[in-house]
Design a protein around this motif. Structure first.
Motif, PDB file in Angstrom:
ATOM      1  N   VAL A 227      48.180 -68.139 -58.964  1.00  0.00           N
ATOM      2  CA  VAL A 227      47.127 -68.234 -57.945  1.00  0.00           C
ATOM      3  C   VAL A 227      47.618 -68.805 -56.319  1.00  0.00           C
ATOM      4  N   ARG A 228      48.381 -69.112 -56.532  1.00  0.00           N
ATOM      5  CA  ARG A 228      49.008 -69.648 -55.231  1.00  0.00           C
ATOM      6  C   ARG A 228      50.313 -68.359 -54.502  1.00  0.00           C
ATOM      7  N   TRP A 229      50.791 -67.337 -55.706  1.00  0.00           N
ATOM      8  CA  TRP A 229      51.873 -65.997 -55.260  1.00  0.00           C
ATOM      9  C   TRP A 229      50.599 -65.318 -54.921  1.00  0.00           C
ATOM     10  N   MET A 230      49.915 -65.652 -55.703  1.00  0.00           N
ATOM     11  CA  MET A 230      48.558 -64.734 -55.471  1.00  0.00           C
ATOM     12  C   MET A 230      48.116 -64.656 -53.828  1.00  0.00           C
ATOM     13  N   MET A 231      48.055 -65.910 -53.165  1.00  0.00           N
ATOM     14  CA  MET A 231      47.286 -65.641 -52.352  1.00  0.00           C
ATOM     15  C   MET A 231      48.530 -65.673 -51.418  1.00  0.00           C
ATOM     16  N   TYR A 232      49.921 -66.241 -52.003  1.00  0.00           N
ATOM     17  CA  TYR A 232      51.145 -65.701 -51.216  1.00  0.00           C
ATOM     18  C   TYR A 232      50.888 -64.349 -50.699  1.00  0.00           C
ATOM     19  N   TRP A 233      50.938 -63.807 -51.645  1.00  0.00           N
ATOM     20  CA  TRP A 233      51.648 -62.266 -51.806  1.00  0.00           C
ATOM     21  C   TRP A 233      49.628 -61.356 -50.358  1.00  0.00           C
ATOM     22  N   ILE A 234      49.032 -61.734 -51.038  1.00  0.00           N
ATOM     23  CA  ILE A 234      48.403 -60.966 -50.260  1.00  0.00           C
ATOM     24  C   ILE A 234      48.531 -62.054 -48.448  1.00  0.00           C
ATOM     25  N   VAL A 235      48.545 -62.885 -48.084  1.00  0.00           N
ATOM     26  CA  VAL A 235      48.356 -62.982 -47.044  1.00  0.00           C
ATOM     27  C   VAL A 235      50.275 -62.377 -46.289  1.00  0.00           C
ATOM     28  N   PHE A 236      50.914 -62.225 -47.575  1.00  0.00           N
ATOM     29  CA  PHE A 236      52.209 -61.894 -46.712  1.00  0.00           C
ATOM     30  C   PHE A 236      51.974 -60.154 -46.335  1.00  0.00           C
ATOM     31  N   ALA A 237      51.250 -59.637 -47.564  1.00  0.00           N
ATOM     32  CA  ALA A 237      51.342 -57.831 -47.109  1.00  0.00           C
ATOM     33  C   ALA A 237      49.605 -58.222 -45.984  1.00  0.00           C
ATOM     34  N   LEU A 238      49.089 -58.438 -45.231  1.00  0.00           N
ATOM     35  CA  LEU A 238      48.179 -58.870 -44.137  1.00  0.00           C
ATOM     36  C   LEU A 238      50.020 -58.770 -43.366  1.00  0.00           C
ATOM     37  N   PHE A 239      50.194 -59.886 -43.830  1.00  0.00           N
ATOM     38  CA  PHE A 239      51.239 -60.244 -41.751  1.00  0.00           C
ATOM     39  C   PHE A 239      51.657 -59.115 -41.775  1.00  0.00           C
ATOM     40  N   THR A 240      52.670 -58.521 -43.032  1.00  0.00           N
ATOM     41  CA  THR A 240      53.410 -57.022 -42.914  1.00  0.00           C
ATOM     42  C   THR A 240      53.404 -55.717 -42.306  1.00  0.00           C
ATOM     43  N   ALA A 241      51.405 -55.765 -42.324  1.00  0.00           N
ATOM     44  CA  ALA A 241      50.934 -54.750 -41.938  1.00  0.00           C
ATOM     45  C   ALA A 241      50.838 -55.113 -40.450  1.00  0.00           C
ATOM     46  N   THR A 242      50.298 -56.022 -40.320  1.00  0.00           N
ATOM     47  CA  THR A 242      50.094 -56.637 -38.900  1.00  0.00           C
ATOM     48  C   THR A 242      51.319 -56.443 -37.809  1.00  0.00           C
ATOM     49  N   GLU A 243      52.613 -56.589 -38.516  1.00  0.00           N
ATOM     50  CA  GLU A 243      54.147 -56.593 -37.861  1.00  0.00           C
ATOM     51  C   GLU A 243      54.475 -55.125 -37.880  1.00  0.00           C
ATOM     52  N   THR A 244      54.424 -54.508 -38.298  1.00  0.00           N
ATOM     53  CA  THR A 244      54.713 -53.286 -37.983  1.00  0.00           C
ATOM     54  C   THR A 244      53.834 -52.895 -36.523  1.00  0.00           C
ATOM     55  N   PHE A 245      52.288 -52.906 -35.946  1.00  0.00           N
ATOM     56  CA  PHE A 245      51.700 -53.282 -34.561  1.00  0.00           C
ATOM     57  C   PHE A 245      52.946 -54.007 -33.806  1.00  0.00           C
ATOM     58  N   THR A 246      52.558 -55.400 -33.997  1.00  0.00           N
ATOM     59  CA  THR A 246      53.440 -56.613 -33.151  1.00  0.00           C
ATOM     60  C   THR A 246      54.801 -56.100 -32.606  1.00  0.00           C
ATOM     61  N   ASP A 247      55.749 -55.548 -33.896  1.00  0.00           N
ATOM     62  CA  ASP A 247      57.001 -55.394 -33.236  1.00  0.00           C
ATOM     63  C   ASP A 247      57.670 -54.390 -31.617  1.00  0.00           C
ATOM     64  N   LEU A 248      56.541 -54.112 -32.342  1.00  0.00           N
ATOM     65  CA  LEU A 248      56.424 -52.477 -31.001  1.00  0.00           C
ATOM     66  C   LEU A 248      55.845 -53.102 -29.260  1.00  0.00           C
ATOM     67  N   LEU A 249      55.075 -54.809 -29.820  1.00  0.00           N
ATOM     68  CA  LEU A 249      54.280 -54.639 -28.555  1.00  0.00           C
ATOM     69  C   LEU A 249      54.919 -56.098 -28.142  1.00  0.00           C
ATOM     70  N   ILE A 250      55.709 -56.938 -29.214  1.00  0.00           N
ATOM     71  CA  ILE A 250      55.919 -57.998 -28.738  1.00  0.00           C
ATOM     72  C   ILE A 250      57.075 -58.226 -28.719  1.00  0.00           C
ATOM     73  N   SER A 251      58.131 -57.899 -29.752  1.00  0.00           N
ATOM     74  CA  SER A 251      59.369 -58.136 -29.542  1.00  0.00           C
ATOM     75  C   SER A 251      60.538 -58.255 -28.896  1.00  0.00           C
ATOM     76  N   TRP A 252      59.749 -58.054 -27.501  1.00  0.00           N
ATOM     77  CA  TRP A 252      60.806 -58.559 -26.636  1.00  0.00           C
ATOM     78  C   TRP A 252      60.762 -59.971 -25.970  1.00  0.00           C
ATOM     79  N   LEU A 253      59.469 -60.821 -26.878  1.00  0.00           N
ATOM     80  CA  LEU A 253      59.558 -61.991 -26.202  1.00  0.00           C
ATOM     81  C   LEU A 253      60.917 -63.026 -26.724  1.00  0.00           C
ATOM     82  N   PRO A 254      61.790 -63.539 -26.426  1.00  0.00           N
ATOM     83  CA  PRO A 254      61.837 -64.958 -26.245  1.00  0.00           C
ATOM     84  C   PRO A 254      61.686 -65.325 -27.989  1.00  0.00           C
ATOM     85  N   PHE A 255      63.211 -66.011 -28.927  1.00  0.00           N
ATOM     86  CA  PHE A 255      62.620 -66.195 -30.116  1.00  0.00           C
ATOM     87  C   PHE A 255      62.026 -65.383 -30.974  1.00  0.00           C
TER      88      PHE A 255
END
Length: 128
Positions: free
Chosen positions: A1-29
């Protein structure tokens, strides 16, 4: 169950990361913060994925369960219809190709039979 929760949250993170990388990747750190977030999600001590799943993902999925089920049924019906349609097209293409191949080979066979003219047959010596 722990891994299922991790992979679901990680998949959502990866999907949102596609758009946020374009917008805020210029921020320091930015990339360091992103790595720290993934480690926080994965760590058994912080249980970040479990926390986010139980706090946000599960309530949202529970609230939208009927809509999700309706979309799944609709997708299943559409996929069945698409498979039947593509199957019919495939069989039609195969039948057309078979008929065309047969007509072409029939022409080649007729041409070969025509080449056996009476003159060709007379040239074969008769043996008693």
């Amino acid at each position: 169950v722990r891994w299922m929760m991790y992979w679901i949250v990680f998949a959502l993170f990866t999907a949102t990361e596609t758009f946020t990388d374009l917008l805020i990747s210029w921020l320091p750190f930015y990339y360091e913060i992103k790595m720290a977030f993934v480690i926080w999600l994965l760590s058994p001590y912080t249980r970040g994925a479990s926390l986010l799943y139980r706090k946000f993902v599960h309530p949202t999925l529970a609230r939208k369960e009927k809509e999700i089920d309706a979309y799944i049924i609709q997708a299943r019906d559409r996929s069945y219809e698409a498979m039947v349609r593509f199957g019919k097209r495939g069989f039609n293409l195969a039948a057309t190709a078979a008929v065309q191949a047969a007509t072409k080979s029939q022409g080649a066979l007729a041409g070969r039979l025509r080449s056996f003219s009476m003159q060709d047959l007379r040239s074969i010596p008769d043996e008693p």
